[in-house]
Every structure is written in structure tokens, then in C-alpha cells.
Write an enzyme that holds these catalytic residues in place. Structure first.
Site, PDB file in Angstrom:
ATOM      1  N   HIS A  36       0.606  -1.211   0.094  1.00  0.00           N
ATOM      2  CA  HIS A  36      -0.130  -0.091   0.111  1.00  0.00           C
ATOM      3  C   HIS A  36       0.886   1.135   0.124  1.00  0.00           C
ATOM      4  O   HIS A  36       1.448   1.589   0.815  1.00  0.00           O
ATOM      5  CB  HIS A  36      -0.865   0.008   1.100  1.00  0.00           C
ATOM      6  CG  HIS A  36      -1.998   0.881   1.195  1.00  0.00           C
ATOM      7  ND1 HIS A  36      -1.899   1.947   2.404  1.00  0.00           N
ATOM      8  CD2 HIS A  36      -2.965   1.405   0.488  1.00  0.00           C
ATOM      9  CE1 HIS A  36      -2.909   2.946   2.283  1.00  0.00           C
ATOM     10  NE2 HIS A  36      -3.427   2.407   1.157  1.00  0.00           N
TER      11      HIS A  36
ATOM     12  N   HIS B 201      -1.752  10.589  -2.876  1.00  0.00           N
ATOM     13  CA  HIS B 201      -2.904  10.111  -2.519  1.00  0.00           C
ATOM     14  C   HIS B 201      -3.953  11.304  -2.123  1.00  0.00           C
ATOM     15  O   HIS B 201      -5.054  11.469  -2.478  1.00  0.00           O
ATOM     16  CB  HIS B 201      -2.651   9.164  -1.085  1.00  0.00           C
ATOM     17  CG  HIS B 201      -3.857   8.815  -0.231  1.00  0.00           C
ATOM     18  ND1 HIS B 201      -4.418   9.896   0.725  1.00  0.00           N
ATOM     19  CD2 HIS B 201      -4.515   7.854  -0.468  1.00  0.00           C
ATOM     20  CE1 HIS B 201      -5.578   8.911   0.954  1.00  0.00           C
ATOM     21  NE2 HIS B 201      -5.841   7.880   0.318  1.00  0.00           N
TER      22      HIS B 201
HETATM   23  O1  G3P Z   1      -6.232   0.024  -1.959  1.00  0.00           O
HETATM   24  C1  G3P Z   1      -7.136   0.420  -1.226  1.00  0.00           C
HETATM   25  C2  G3P Z   1      -6.928   1.489  -0.465  1.00  0.00           C
HETATM   26  O2  G3P Z   1      -5.464   2.170  -0.784  1.00  0.00           O
HETATM   27  C3  G3P Z   1      -7.846   2.460  -0.409  1.00  0.00           C
HETATM   28  O3  G3P Z   1      -7.783   3.680   0.477  1.00  0.00           O
HETATM   29  O4  G3P Z   1      -7.392   5.927   1.262  1.00  0.00           O
HETATM   30  O5  G3P Z   1      -5.838   4.543   1.035  1.00  0.00           O
HETATM   31  O6  G3P Z   1      -6.468   5.193  -0.895  1.00  0.00           O
HETATM   32  P1  G3P Z   1      -6.743   4.903   0.352  1.00  0.00           P
HETATM   33 CA    CA Z   2      -5.154   3.834  -2.417  1.00  0.00          CA
END
Ligand code: G3P
Ligand code: CA
Length: 249
Positions: free
Chosen positions: A13, A55
Site C-alpha cells: 500500500h 494520495h
Molecule cells: O487500495 C485500497 C486503499 O488504498 C484505499 O484507500 O485511502 O488508502 O487510497 P486509500
Molecule cells: Ca489507494
């Protein structure tokens, strides 16, 4: 989908966000060295339409600049420091363009779970598709989004790219929606899936994979592994890779 007996897929992530500044090439490198074959990112356009890996809707938290990414030109974004907020050692790190990240993955190895972050126009999705094709990464990119129109645009423009629908609460009928959108995966938040774990079997029966986010605790890795989910999106990719190798010997 995960083959019988195969380990679940580790998806890093934002790269390795506890060891390096998230969504940067150095973060990808740390995740890669830790054993992650897949990187997750977030893509949004600059004011002049260049897809960047970021992000938040603004650059405030993860750079030395301020303002919404969509209000800043690529020239302005390229000047920002995306590393010093995290640690002095990372001063000079840049916000990568999607093209730069794809080129880096192509050269160094790895696949990309590419999140189209927030609503995008058809032209903005077309630019993302163009970058993936120009970087010859079509066979190493999996597109995901919370935004259904963006997924529809991606499917029209690039039917060869697999699609995942991101969800933090469950749809009434995820299987029907997956069929309608021609999804390869339903990418669901861990807490939402816990309300209906039998959904994994229902989606698998329909030929749809299940990837779960964002899961950082071994107790949940164990439960999800037993449930048969296909992938886990985690901030702790190195630890999850180690945990999996310990289980398989
Ligand atoms: O990959 C799923 C996750 O990244 C979604 O939430 O806010 O981290 O983009 P966020
Ligand atoms: Ca994400």
C-alpha cells in the site's frame, strides 16, 4: 484469482509507507526489496493534465508545498520536495509522475495496482491509459477505483486492463455489480468484509477475485488467508511476505 494452495498476493500500500515517504519511487524500492511483487498507488492529474502519484487531494501533507494537486501545474509539482516531511534523509525526493513510476517498475520489477483516485473525466482516464500503453506496462497493471464512472471509462478505453472496484461498505449485490462492470476483482475494506465473509465464496463462484485493504495485523492476515482471499493490501508488505514464507516453509 489465487490458485488452490497458492499463497495470497502481497500488495504494498503506497509502497513502504512506514519506512519511506509514501507513493514515491524510493518507497516502491523498499517494498520491492522486502519481497512485494505488487505496489499500490493513487493517481490524480495536475492542472495541465499530467497523471501524478499522490494520495491526498492536496500536496500539503506529503510535500513542502500547498494547494490542491489539480490547481498546480506539472512544472510546479516537479519542484516540490516529497521526502523531507517524512525524514531528512529523503530530502529531494519528488512526487513521481505515473509515467516515471511505470518506467521504474518496468526496469526494476514489479506490478502496479493503479488506483484512479477520485472522480476523473473520460479524457483524464484516457491519459492514464495512454501512459500505461506508452510505458508498455499493460500486462503489469491492474486498475482499481472507488469511482464507478472511472472504471467504466477505463473498460471502454482499455478492455485489456483488469478492473477492481474499491469499496469501504458492501454493495447490496456485489456479484451482480461485478458482472455489470466486468470486474476482475472486488477490493473491499477489511471491516466491511468481516460483516459478510461468505461474500468471498460468492464472488469466487462468479470468477471474481477478492483483495482486502488495508490490513496490517497478523491476526487478520491469518483470518483472511483462511477465508481464501486473493490478495491483501498492506502497509507492512515486508512483514506480510515474511509471515507467508514462515507458513509455507
Ligand atoms: O487500495 C485500497 C486503499 O488504498 C484505499 O484507500 O485511502 O488508502 O487510497 P486509500
Ligand atoms: Ca489507494
Amino acid at each position: 484469482m489465487r490458485a488452490p494452495g497458492a499463497p495470497l498476493t502481497v500488495i504494498a500500500h503506497r509502497g513502504a509507507p512506514s519506512a519511506a515517504p509514501e507513493n514515491t519511487l524510493v518507497s516502491d524500492e523498499v517494498a520491492r526489496r522486502g519481497g512485494a511483487a505488487w505496489i499500490e498507488n493513487d493517481v490524480q492529474p495536475s492542472k495541465d493534465g499530467v497523471p501524478y502519484v499522490l494520495h491526498d487531494t492536496t500536496v500539503d501533507r506529503t510535500t513542502d508545498g500547498t494547494g490542491p494537486i489539480r490547481s498546480l501545474t506539472s512544472g510546479q509539482l516537479d519542484e516540490l520536495d516529497a521526502g523531507s516531511w517524512f525524514a531528512p534523509a529523503y530530502t529531494g525526493t519528488r512526487i513521481p509522475t505515473l509515467a516515471a513510476q511505470l518506467a521504474d517498475l518496468r526496469e526494476r520489477g514489479g506490478k502496479l495496482l493503479l488506483e484512479i483516485k477520485g472522480p476523473h473525466s473520460r479524457a483524464e482516464v484516457a491519459r492514464i491509459v495512454q501512459e500505461v500503453r506508452e510505458q508498455r506496462m499493460t500486462d503489469r497493471v491492474f486498475v482499481q477505483s472507488f469511482d464507478v464512472p472511472s472504471l467504466r471509462y477505463a473498460h471502454e478505453l482499455a478492455p485489456e486492463l483488469p478492473l477492481g472496484l474499491l469499496r469501504d461498505t458492501l454493495d447490496a449485490d456485489p456479484v451482480a455489480l461485478a458482472r455489470e462492470l466486468d470486474l476482475s476483482a472486488y477490493n473491499v475494506g477489511d471491516a466491511a468484509l468481516a460483516t459478510r465473509p461468505q461474500l468471498v465464496g460468492d464472488l469466487h463462484a462468479a470468477g471474481v477475485a477478492v483483495n482486502v485493504w488495508t490490513v496490517d495485523k497478523p491476526a487478520r492476515w491469518k483470518a483472511l488467508d483462511a477465508l481464501g482471499v486473493d490478495g491483501v493490501i498492506t502497509n507492512r508488505a515486508t512483514e506480510l511476505s515474511g509471515w507467508l514464507s514462515g507458513r509455507t516453509g
